[in-house]
Design an enzyme around this catalytic site. Structure first.
Site, PDB file in Angstrom:
ATOM      1  N   CYS A 116      13.298  -7.943  11.787  1.00  0.00           N
ATOM      2  CA  CYS A 116      13.748  -8.838  10.724  1.00  0.00           C
ATOM      3  C   CYS A 116      12.659  -8.826   9.649  1.00  0.00           C
ATOM      4  O   CYS A 116      11.606  -9.446   9.815  1.00  0.00           O
ATOM      5  CB  CYS A 116      13.943 -10.232  11.307  1.00  0.00           C
TER       6      CYS A 116
ATOM      7  N   CYS B 224      -2.610  -1.759   5.704  1.00  0.00           N
ATOM      8  CA  CYS B 224      -3.218  -2.806   4.863  1.00  0.00           C
ATOM      9  C   CYS B 224      -3.158  -4.199   5.479  1.00  0.00           C
ATOM     10  O   CYS B 224      -3.738  -5.140   4.946  1.00  0.00           O
ATOM     11  CB  CYS B 224      -2.589  -2.822   3.471  1.00  0.00           C
TER      12      CYS B 224
ATOM     13  N   CYS C 216       1.866  -4.285   8.351  1.00  0.00           N
ATOM     14  CA  CYS C 216       1.544  -2.910   8.011  1.00  0.00           C
ATOM     15  C   CYS C 216       0.240  -2.545   8.703  1.00  0.00           C
ATOM     16  O   CYS C 216      -0.750  -3.270   8.607  1.00  0.00           O
ATOM     17  CB  CYS C 216       1.403  -2.770   6.492  1.00  0.00           C
TER      18      CYS C 216
ATOM     19  N   CYS D  53       0.796  -1.240   0.000  1.00  0.00           N
ATOM     20  CA  CYS D  53       0.000   0.000   0.000  1.00  0.00           C
ATOM     21  C   CYS D  53       0.824   1.283   0.000  1.00  0.00           C
ATOM     22  O   CYS D  53       0.256   2.368  -0.075  1.00  0.00           O
ATOM     23  CB  CYS D  53      -0.959   0.001   1.178  1.00  0.00           C
TER      24      CYS D  53
END
Length: 163
Positions: free
Chosen positions: A150, A129, A126, A81
């Site tokens: 990571c 999204c 995220c 996104c």
């Protein structure tokens, strides 16, 4: 020599999930994100690897990301996104084979716990999204945050400063 090799393999295995592990199972809990698309829409917009990592919570192979050795100044954004999730100023070489950062851009990364390998790990995704980014561990640089984010390079796009 054999014990060292075994220890290295175990550390890498525990550090980030390999592509040979099973994909993320759908759960009953549904989270609504600002950017929400159907599975077909995600499949059409993402590369196969981006889809596999971001939407199925998989992990790319170690040392396979073009972003691993990127030293340019800029911002790493979610490949799904475009949300800024990490700054190049906080990237460091962890030796694990995946891009590593000592902190996220606050508010743009959300966290959850997964038990996919039998132990609790802090999963990062995220916040806009819901795309899977990777995991965060407490073995990062002690002179900064002590955290090692990571992150799958396939989950990121890089925007150089000035663009």
């Amino acid at each position: 020599m054999g014990k060292r090799l075994l220890l290295i393999v175990l550390v890498v295995f525990a550090g980030c999930k390999g592509t040979s592990q099973e994909e993320k199972k759908e759960t009953a809990k549904e989270t609504t994100f600002k950017v929400s698309k159907t599975d077909a829409e995600w499949r059409a917009e993402l590369t196969d690897m981006e889809y596999y990592v971001l939407r199925k919570a998989a992990t790319e192979n170690a040392f396979s990301s073009e972003l691993l050795d990127n030293k340019e100044k800029g911002t790493y954004v979610c490949a799904g996104c475009g949300t800024p999730v990490f700054k190049s100023d906080h990237k460091f070489k962890s030796g694990t084979g995946w891009p590593s950062f000592d902190r996220e851009i606050e508010g743009n990364v959300a966290f959850d716990v997964d038990y996919k390998i039998g132990v609790a790990r802090t999963e990062e995704h995220c916040a806009v999204c819901g795309g899977h980014l990777g995991h965060v561990f407490n073995d990062g640089p002690s002179n900064t945050t002590g955290k090692r984010h990571c992150i799958n390079g396939a989950a990121l796009d890089f925007i150089p400063d000035g663009n």
